[in-house]
Design a protein around this motif. Structure first.
Motif, PDB file in Angstrom:
ATOM      1  N   HIS A 296       0.829  -1.207   0.000  1.00  0.00           N
ATOM      2  CA  HIS A 296       0.000   0.000   0.000  1.00  0.00           C
ATOM      3  C   HIS A 296       0.867   1.262   0.000  1.00  0.00           C
ATOM      4  O   HIS A 296       2.045   1.223   0.382  1.00  0.00           O
ATOM      5  N   PRO A 297       0.277   2.416  -0.412  1.00  0.00           N
ATOM      6  CA  PRO A 297       1.031   3.675  -0.374  1.00  0.00           C
ATOM      7  C   PRO A 297       1.486   3.996   1.055  1.00  0.00           C
ATOM      8  O   PRO A 297       0.875   3.544   2.023  1.00  0.00           O
ATOM      9  N   LEU A 298       2.543   4.770   1.146  1.00  0.00           N
ATOM     10  CA  LEU A 298       3.042   5.166   2.473  1.00  0.00           C
ATOM     11  C   LEU A 298       2.356   6.446   2.919  1.00  0.00           C
ATOM     12  O   LEU A 298       1.923   7.246   2.081  1.00  0.00           O
ATOM     13  N   VAL A 299       2.291   6.634   4.223  1.00  0.00           N
ATOM     14  CA  VAL A 299       1.814   7.913   4.755  1.00  0.00           C
ATOM     15  C   VAL A 299       3.042   8.821   4.904  1.00  0.00           C
ATOM     16  O   VAL A 299       4.044   8.424   5.517  1.00  0.00           O
ATOM     17  N   LEU A 300       2.970   9.988   4.311  1.00  0.00           N
ATOM     18  CA  LEU A 300       4.080  10.958   4.369  1.00  0.00           C
ATOM     19  C   LEU A 300       3.604  12.244   5.034  1.00  0.00           C
ATOM     20  O   LEU A 300       2.395  12.482   5.137  1.00  0.00           O
ATOM     21  N   HIS A 301       4.549  13.067   5.455  1.00  0.00           N
ATOM     22  CA  HIS A 301       4.178  14.435   5.808  1.00  0.00           C
ATOM     23  C   HIS A 301       3.670  15.106   4.525  1.00  0.00           C
ATOM     24  O   HIS A 301       4.083  14.731   3.422  1.00  0.00           O
ATOM     25  N   ALA A 302       2.801  16.099   4.665  1.00  0.00           N
ATOM     26  CA  ALA A 302       2.206  16.731   3.475  1.00  0.00           C
ATOM     27  C   ALA A 302       3.271  17.298   2.534  1.00  0.00           C
ATOM     28  O   ALA A 302       3.066  17.385   1.330  1.00  0.00           O
ATOM     29  N   ASP A 303       4.462  17.654   3.081  1.00  0.00           N
ATOM     30  CA  ASP A 303       5.519  18.197   2.205  1.00  0.00           C
ATOM     31  C   ASP A 303       6.375  17.081   1.589  1.00  0.00           C
ATOM     32  O   ASP A 303       7.404  17.341   0.976  1.00  0.00           O
ATOM     33  N   GLY A 304       5.956  15.834   1.763  1.00  0.00           N
ATOM     34  CA  GLY A 304       6.632  14.724   1.080  1.00  0.00           C
ATOM     35  C   GLY A 304       7.679  14.007   1.918  1.00  0.00           C
ATOM     36  O   GLY A 304       8.240  12.996   1.489  1.00  0.00           O
ATOM     37  N   ARG A 305       7.984  14.509   3.108  1.00  0.00           N
ATOM     38  CA  ARG A 305       8.996  13.834   3.939  1.00  0.00           C
ATOM     39  C   ARG A 305       8.440  12.522   4.477  1.00  0.00           C
ATOM     40  O   ARG A 305       7.263  12.410   4.785  1.00  0.00           O
ATOM     41  N   ARG A 306       9.332  11.509   4.596  1.00  0.00           N
ATOM     42  CA  ARG A 306       8.935  10.229   5.184  1.00  0.00           C
ATOM     43  C   ARG A 306       8.639  10.418   6.659  1.00  0.00           C
ATOM     44  O   ARG A 306       9.162  11.327   7.304  1.00  0.00           O
ATOM     45  N   LEU A 307       7.779   9.561   7.213  1.00  0.00           N
ATOM     46  CA  LEU A 307       7.556   9.586   8.664  1.00  0.00           C
ATOM     47  C   LEU A 307       8.729   8.855   9.316  1.00  0.00           C
ATOM     48  O   LEU A 307       8.928   7.686   9.074  1.00  0.00           O
ATOM     49  N   ALA A 308       9.507   9.567  10.069  1.00  0.00           N
ATOM     50  CA  ALA A 308      10.644   8.946  10.747  1.00  0.00           C
ATOM     51  C   ALA A 308      10.893   9.748  12.003  1.00  0.00           C
ATOM     52  O   ALA A 308      10.477  10.909  12.096  1.00  0.00           O
ATOM     53  N   LYS A 309      11.592   9.102  12.935  1.00  0.00           N
ATOM     54  CA  LYS A 309      11.824   9.796  14.211  1.00  0.00           C
ATOM     55  C   LYS A 309      12.508  11.149  13.999  1.00  0.00           C
ATOM     56  O   LYS A 309      12.121  12.147  14.583  1.00  0.00           O
ATOM     57  N   ARG A 310      13.496  11.155  13.083  1.00  0.00           N
ATOM     58  CA  ARG A 310      14.244  12.414  12.912  1.00  0.00           C
ATOM     59  C   ARG A 310      13.377  13.504  12.271  1.00  0.00           C
ATOM     60  O   ARG A 310      13.680  14.679  12.347  1.00  0.00           O
ATOM     61  N   ASP A 311      12.284  13.097  11.608  1.00  0.00           N
ATOM     62  CA  ASP A 311      11.372  14.090  11.023  1.00  0.00           C
ATOM     63  C   ASP A 311      10.254  14.460  11.991  1.00  0.00           C
ATOM     64  O   ASP A 311       9.246  15.041  11.602  1.00  0.00           O
ATOM     65  N   LEU A 312      10.427  14.063  13.237  1.00  0.00           N
ATOM     66  CA  LEU A 312       9.442  14.343  14.285  1.00  0.00           C
ATOM     67  C   LEU A 312       8.044  13.824  13.909  1.00  0.00           C
ATOM     68  O   LEU A 312       7.046  14.534  14.049  1.00  0.00           O
ATOM     69  N   ALA A 313       8.009  12.592  13.417  1.00  0.00           N
ATOM     70  CA  ALA A 313       6.708  11.986  13.124  1.00  0.00           C
ATOM     71  C   ALA A 313       5.970  11.819  14.436  1.00  0.00           C
ATOM     72  O   ALA A 313       6.538  11.340  15.411  1.00  0.00           O
TER      73      ALA A 313
END
Ligand code: GLU
Length: 282
Positions: A231-248
């Motif tokens: 399935h598609p991934l959930v991203l931040h609206a600006d396209g960044r991956r959800l990851a700890k360093r991106d403050l998901a």
């Protein structure tokens, strides 16, 4: 009746992407009276921590997602992976690899396939040296060229009926047992899917590149082929991956800020995301 599974690694708290994957898997299993299993992929001793297992259970409960039976915990099933590795070793399809990460980086000139950096093959074809094996930490790698001479290039069917055909460059002598862990993700995943009769694998599209190696292992070990839904991934609206360093935001944090878990899972089931998030391929 189909059997599906949710297979998180307890290396951190779950986030919205995990919730989406769990909701989609649970929904597709319950639609046709199937089962939905929880598998804890805790083979990486450096990254996994027992307290995150409790977090996974809490988050699923908050989302209103009940799994069938007891959780399947990979660290308790290592004998199954060791047996499978032995079968491949008996067929001459794996070889010990003594390389360190630094060795590989240094000698890497081969092009990279979708599955990540190709291994340059330094230890492939070395004469067996039981003394060195006894004294030196080593991993075990799949000899993919040899394996592909027995099995033709694997293909698989996605849930929408589309057939994916692998290419030789999709295979890179994957590690099947690590220096520091009794099995790799690939081997444990195919053994557990088959052992638990999982016939419908629901996971993010970031794992599609793992599928050629996993299909090859299924063929070599005589295991059945599940249907895949990447399935598609959930991203931040600006396209960044959800990851700890991106403050998901973790599900725990969303819960703490008053989000209703049942409402969230209803939204995700309908394909809707909270404000600030977007799917990878809308
Ligand atoms: N443990 C993997 C992850 O958390 C999922 C593996 C799978 O679904 O095949 O990304």
């Amino acid at each position: 009746m189909s059997i599906s599974r949710f297979a998180p690694s307890p290396s951190g708290r779950l986030h919205l992407g995990h919730a989406y994957s769990a909701v989609i898997g649970h929904d597709s299993a319950s639609k046709n009276g199937g089962k939905w299993l929880l598998r804890i992929e805790d083979l990486d001793p450096g990254r996994c921590r027992p307290e995150f297992v409790g977090g996974i259970l809490e988050d699923l409960d908050w989302l209103g997602l009940r799994f069938d039976g007891e959780p399947i915990v990979q660290s308790r099933r290592t004998h199954l992976y060791a047996d499978a590795l032995e079968r491949l070793r008996d067929q001459g399809l794996v070889y010990p690899c003594f390389c360190t990460r630094a060795d590989i980086a240094e000698s890497l000139t081969a092009p990279h396939g979708d599955a990540g950096a190709a291994y340059p093959g330094t230890c492939r074809g070395l004469p067996d040296d039981p003394e060195r094996r006894a004294s030196t930490p080593h991993s075990w790698r799949l000899d993919s060229a040899k394996a592909l001479s027995f099995a033709s290039l694997p293909s698989w069917v996605e849930a929408d009926g589309v057939r994916f055909q692998s290419r030789e460059s999709d295979f890179g002598d994957a590690i099947l047992a690590r220096k520091d862990a009794p099995s790799s993700y690939h081997l444990a995943c195919v053994i557990d899917d088959a052992d638990c009769r999982v016939d419908f694998v629901v996971r993010g599209e970031d794992l599609r590149p793992s599928t050629p190696t996993q299909r090859l292992l299924q063929i070599l070990l005589g295991l059945p082929q599940p249907t895949y839904l990447h399935h598609p991934l959930v991203l931040h609206a600006d396209g960044r991956r959800l990851a700890k360093r991106d403050l998901a935001p973790t599900l725990a944090a969303m819960r703490g800020s008053g989000v209703d878990g049942l409402e969230l899972s209803g939204q995700l089931k309908a394909g809707l995301l909270p404000l600030g998030f977007a799917f990878s391929n809308p």
